[in-house]
Design a protein around this motif. Structure first.
Motif, PDB file in Angstrom:
ATOM      1  N   PRO A  64       0.827  -1.212   0.000  1.00  0.00           N
ATOM      2  CA  PRO A  64       0.000   0.000   0.000  1.00  0.00           C
ATOM      3  C   PRO A  64       0.859   1.259   0.000  1.00  0.00           C
ATOM      4  N   GLU A  65       0.271   2.335  -0.469  1.00  0.00           N
ATOM      5  CA  GLU A  65       0.982   3.616  -0.483  1.00  0.00           C
ATOM      6  C   GLU A  65       1.208   4.126   0.935  1.00  0.00           C
ATOM      7  N   ASP A  66       0.192   3.963   1.796  1.00  0.00           N
ATOM      8  CA  ASP A  66       0.293   4.365   3.199  1.00  0.00           C
ATOM      9  C   ASP A  66       0.516   3.108   4.033  1.00  0.00           C
ATOM     10  N   VAL A  67       1.778   2.795   4.302  1.00  0.00           N
ATOM     11  CA  VAL A  67       2.117   1.558   5.001  1.00  0.00           C
ATOM     12  C   VAL A  67       1.553   1.552   6.416  1.00  0.00           C
ATOM     13  N   HIS A  68       1.797   2.620   7.151  1.00  0.00           N
ATOM     14  CA  HIS A  68       1.362   2.647   8.537  1.00  0.00           C
ATOM     15  C   HIS A  68      -0.161   2.764   8.648  1.00  0.00           C
ATOM     16  N   GLY A  69      -0.794   3.432   7.694  1.00  0.00           N
ATOM     17  CA  GLY A  69      -2.258   3.488   7.671  1.00  0.00           C
ATOM     18  C   GLY A  69      -2.859   2.115   7.438  1.00  0.00           C
ATOM     19  N   TYR A  70      -2.206   1.317   6.558  1.00  0.00           N
ATOM     20  CA  TYR A  70      -2.674  -0.045   6.307  1.00  0.00           C
ATOM     21  C   TYR A  70      -2.593  -0.871   7.592  1.00  0.00           C
ATOM     22  N   LEU A  71      -1.450  -0.773   8.302  1.00  0.00           N
ATOM     23  CA  LEU A  71      -1.283  -1.525   9.545  1.00  0.00           C
ATOM     24  C   LEU A  71      -2.280  -1.067  10.613  1.00  0.00           C
ATOM     25  N   ALA A  72      -2.516   0.244  10.657  1.00  0.00           N
ATOM     26  CA  ALA A  72      -3.483   0.758  11.633  1.00  0.00           C
ATOM     27  C   ALA A  72      -4.871   0.181  11.376  1.00  0.00           C
ATOM     28  N   ASN A  73      -5.290   0.154  10.115  1.00  0.00           N
ATOM     29  CA  ASN A  73      -6.596  -0.409   9.772  1.00  0.00           C
ATOM     30  C   ASN A  73      -6.653  -1.904  10.063  1.00  0.00           C
ATOM     31  N   TYR A  74      -5.549  -2.590   9.799  1.00  0.00           N
ATOM     32  CA  TYR A  74      -5.510  -4.035  10.017  1.00  0.00           C
ATOM     33  C   TYR A  74      -5.743  -4.355  11.496  1.00  0.00           C
ATOM     34  N   PHE A  75      -5.036  -3.672  12.362  1.00  0.00           N
ATOM     35  CA  PHE A  75      -5.155  -3.992  13.787  1.00  0.00           C
ATOM     36  C   PHE A  75      -6.416  -3.396  14.417  1.00  0.00           C
ATOM     37  N   THR A  76      -6.983  -2.370  13.784  1.00  0.00           N
ATOM     38  CA  THR A  76      -8.258  -1.837  14.273  1.00  0.00           C
ATOM     39  C   THR A  76      -9.344  -2.897  14.163  1.00  0.00           C
ATOM     40  N   ARG A  77      -9.290  -3.690  13.086  1.00  0.00           N
ATOM     41  CA  ARG A  77     -10.279  -4.751  12.914  1.00  0.00           C
ATOM     42  C   ARG A  77     -10.175  -5.812  13.999  1.00  0.00           C
ATOM     43  N   LEU A  78      -9.020  -5.924  14.627  1.00  0.00           N
ATOM     44  CA  LEU A  78      -8.816  -6.921  15.680  1.00  0.00           C
ATOM     45  C   LEU A  78      -9.095  -6.365  17.076  1.00  0.00           C
ATOM     46  N   SER A  79      -9.397  -5.076  17.156  1.00  0.00           N
ATOM     47  CA  SER A  79      -9.573  -4.447  18.466  1.00  0.00           C
ATOM     48  C   SER A  79     -10.872  -4.913  19.123  1.00  0.00           C
ATOM     49  N   SER A  80     -10.963  -4.695  20.420  1.00  0.00           N
ATOM     50  CA  SER A  80     -12.167  -5.067  21.173  1.00  0.00           C
ATOM     51  C   SER A  80     -13.362  -4.244  20.703  1.00  0.00           C
ATOM     52  N   HIS A  81     -14.547  -4.821  20.853  1.00  0.00           N
ATOM     53  CA  HIS A  81     -15.759  -4.124  20.432  1.00  0.00           C
ATOM     54  C   HIS A  81     -15.963  -2.884  21.303  1.00  0.00           C
ATOM     55  N   PRO A  82     -16.375  -1.765  20.719  1.00  0.00           N
ATOM     56  CA  PRO A  82     -16.599  -0.544  21.508  1.00  0.00           C
ATOM     57  C   PRO A  82     -17.678  -0.754  22.577  1.00  0.00           C
ATOM     58  N   PHE A  83     -17.568  -0.023  23.652  1.00  0.00           N
ATOM     59  CA  PHE A  83     -18.599  -0.050  24.682  1.00  0.00           C
ATOM     60  C   PHE A  83     -18.808   1.364  25.199  1.00  0.00           C
ATOM     61  N   ILE A  84     -20.002   1.595  25.734  1.00  0.00           N
ATOM     62  CA  ILE A  84     -20.362   2.926  26.229  1.00  0.00           C
ATOM     63  C   ILE A  84     -19.552   3.229  27.477  1.00  0.00           C
ATOM     64  N   SER A  85     -18.829   4.332  27.451  1.00  0.00           N
ATOM     65  CA  SER A  85     -18.025   4.724  28.611  1.00  0.00           C
ATOM     66  C   SER A  85     -18.762   5.716  29.511  1.00  0.00           C
ATOM     67  N   ARG A  86     -19.516   6.621  28.898  1.00  0.00           N
ATOM     68  CA  ARG A  86     -20.269   7.579  29.721  1.00  0.00           C
ATOM     69  C   ARG A  86     -21.279   8.341  28.872  1.00  0.00           C
ATOM     70  N   LEU A  87     -22.229   8.943  29.559  1.00  0.00           N
ATOM     71  CA  LEU A  87     -23.210   9.844  28.954  1.00  0.00           C
ATOM     72  C   LEU A  87     -23.021  11.231  29.549  1.00  0.00           C
TER      73      LEU A  87
END
Length: 567
Positions: A47-70
């Motif tokens: 990819p043209e943006d190497v670090h952006g590709y890696l960031a997207n790759y590991f974002t898909r592996l991250s924990s599911h979001p949860f509500i922190s506060r209102l």
């Protein structure tokens, strides 16, 4: 511990233990495998943006979001009045992010008497302050850690919380009433026998002359703070759509029917308010709170907006050049409609007819009309009659006759909204029997969602307000397919366009957005236009077929015809 490790210094032994712990941590979380896989894909993808590709790759592996506060805030709506806004934050990739905000409409009418503005303003401030307090705490603690994509679970929690608070308030109120009654209990002297007999005879004579008058049903109690429930529910839905990287209308569709694999959508036909002759308008006439344009289905949103604008401009031109007495200058109100000064309902309908003829629009064929009568607001309880114009009163039966005469003359009117009070059930049935299939009766069910259906009513208007959750909207529209109008409510945020997304996601045939001016309405019209363009570009827009009369309901003949076509 091995002999080699024992031979090391204490500092080296500690470092060795840290390395072993780190290695075990990485193995347990499959870090080496994922790194190897990511680097392998990175090399071949180049990819043209190497670090952006890696960031997207590991974002898909991250924990599911949860509500922190209102967070709750007091903000001002498009009319400069207070409303409660709910802000929702989630933990995403170990960082807290502000996901969405929502401020739904309140129950306070926008056309109240100016003489009551001070107590109403104080009441509004009390309700908004209570809603903000609910959002900050306890709703903040209640929803913390919840999945923003679990809409049904969140809405159930919100509804249970509200029901508990409502029951608590009811019990406290009953205790106060019992205590007050016991303190003030006095013996009321009975009337002499002669007086009782006279009163009985008076009632008997009166009963023989006219039908008994049904008193007004007690209004649905509005609990201070209830705005928090609807606002938080909508904020959760908007956050869930963001997490799923989906437009809100597609997300609402998935909530309504998770197993629906149909990709196509249709855009609801927007109903445009043209003019008003209601109680707050100049002139004597009170009856026509709104006269609403119903375009034929199958037209694009842009075409409908253009047509309605032309029609409104032509009416303004006619009024500005009129020399008839009682006609005032044609200026649009902040509701986006013409507040005309008329004495009779025929004048308003004649004005629209003349404008349509001038523009060569076929009224009754190319476009139709709906009339919001706001009947419940017209009852004078001292006279027990409807005040349709200043000083002009009609009994419920007389009003039914007037509607019948009006509809026989103006056949383009195909829907009446709230022509009578709910209490006049007999007259609702009479009106329905009289107008037959030429016109349908609609009722605003926002604050009477649990009430039994009115006789002859085939459709309902519904506003997202107070404690109504997104799940409630889904349930009600599923129970009444094709007959629910999602009406534009006042007192909303200028920038909130989610009403249009909700209408599309719920699969409604019509959506009522009000007049064609002011920020909070045009934002919704523009959003509806954007959704239509987006669906068209994706090739999943299905134009709505032409609706035959009566509108807002599928007749038995249409259902049989559709069944034969399928066969």
């Amino acid at each position: 511990m091995s002999a080699f490790v024992k031979s090391l210094s204490e500092q080296d032994q500690e470092f060795h233990q840290i390395k072993d712990a780190a290695a075990e941590f990485y193995r347990a979380n499959r870090v080496p495998e994922e790194l190897e896989k990511a680097l392998g894909e990175l090399f071949f993808q180049n990819p043209e943006d190497v670090h952006g590709y890696l960031a997207n790759y590991f974002t898909r592996l991250s924990s599911h979001p949860f509500i922190s506060r209102l967070n709750g805030k007091e903000v001002y709506d498009s009319k400069g009045q207070l409303c409660a806004e709910a802000q929702l934050f989630c933990i995403i990739c170990n960082q807290e992010k502000r996901m969405s905000s929502a401020a739904i409409s309140s129950h306070f009418p926008h056309n109240g008497s100016l003489a009551e503005w001070r107590p109403k303003s104080q009441e509004r401030a009390h309700h908004v302050a209570a809603a903000v307090q609910w959002i900050v705490e306890p709703l903040n603690g209640l929803l913390k850690g919840h999945d923003p994509c679990d809409q049904s679970q969140v809405d159930q929690q919100l509804s249970d919380f509200f029901a508990a608070r409502q029951q608590e308030e009811k019990e406290n109120r009953e205790k106060e009433e019992i205590l007050s009654a016991s303190e003030q209990e006095v013996e009321i002297p009975s009337s002499p026998p002669e007086k009782k007999k006279e009163k009985k005879n008076e009632k008997k004579k009166k009963g023989n002359l006219e039908k008994p008058f049904c008193p007004a049903e007690p209004p649905e109690p509005v609990f201070p703070g209830c705005l928090a429930i609807g606002s938080v529910s909508l904020a959760v839905a908007k956050s869930g759509a963001q997490v799923k990287a989906s437009p809100l209308y597609k997300y609402i569709r998935s909530l309504k029917d998770p197993e629906d694999d149909q990709d196509t959508f249709h855009v609801p036909v927007p109903l445009v308010t043209l003019l008003s002759c209601g109680k707050m308008c100049p002139g004597k006439l009170n009856l026509l709170e709104e006269v609403i344009l119903i375009p034929n289905a199958g037209q694009q949103v842009k075409q409908i907006i253009t047509m309605a604008t032309r029609l409104q401009k032509e009416m303004m031109r006619i009024l500005s050049g009129s020399s008839k007495p009682g006609v005032t200058a044609a200026l649009l109100s902040d509701n986006g409609v013409l507040p005309v000064s008329f004495d009779r309902p025929e004048q308003a309908l004649d004005l629209i007819t003349e404008a349509c003829n001038n523009l060569q629009l076929e009224l009754g064929t190319e476009i139709h009309l709906a009339v919001n009568c706001a009947g419940p607001d017209l009852m004078d309880y001292t006279k027990q009659k409807y005040e349709i114009a200043t000083g002009a009163f009609k009994s419920p039966d007389e009003l039914v006759s007037m509607y019948q005469s009006l509809l026989s003359k103006y056949t383009a009117v195909v829907a009446l909204i709230d022509p009578l009070r709910r209490e006049d059930a007999e007259q609702w049935q009479k009106l329905s029997d009289a107008i037959g299939q030429s016109c349908v009766l609609l009722s605003d069910a926002t604050h009477k969602a649990q009430a039994p259906p009115l006789p002859g009513v085939t459709g309902r208007l519904l506003k997202h307000t107070n404690q109504m959750t997104v799940s409630d909207l889904i349930r009600i529209t599923s129970e009444h397919p094709g007959s629910v109008l999602l009406a534009k409510a006042t007192n909303e945020s200028c920038q909130d366009d989610s009403l249009s997304d909700i209408a599309v996601g719920l699969g409604l045939d019509y959506v009522k957005l009000g007049g064609l001016t002011s920020g909070e309405r045009m934002t919704k019209y523009n959003r509806l236009l954007s959704i239509e363009e987006e669906l068209s570009q994706q090739g999943i827009l299905v134009p709505k077929e032409q609706h035959s009369l009566p509108l807002f309901i599928e007749t038995e003949a249409e259902a049989e015809a559709e069944a034969e076509e399928e066969v």
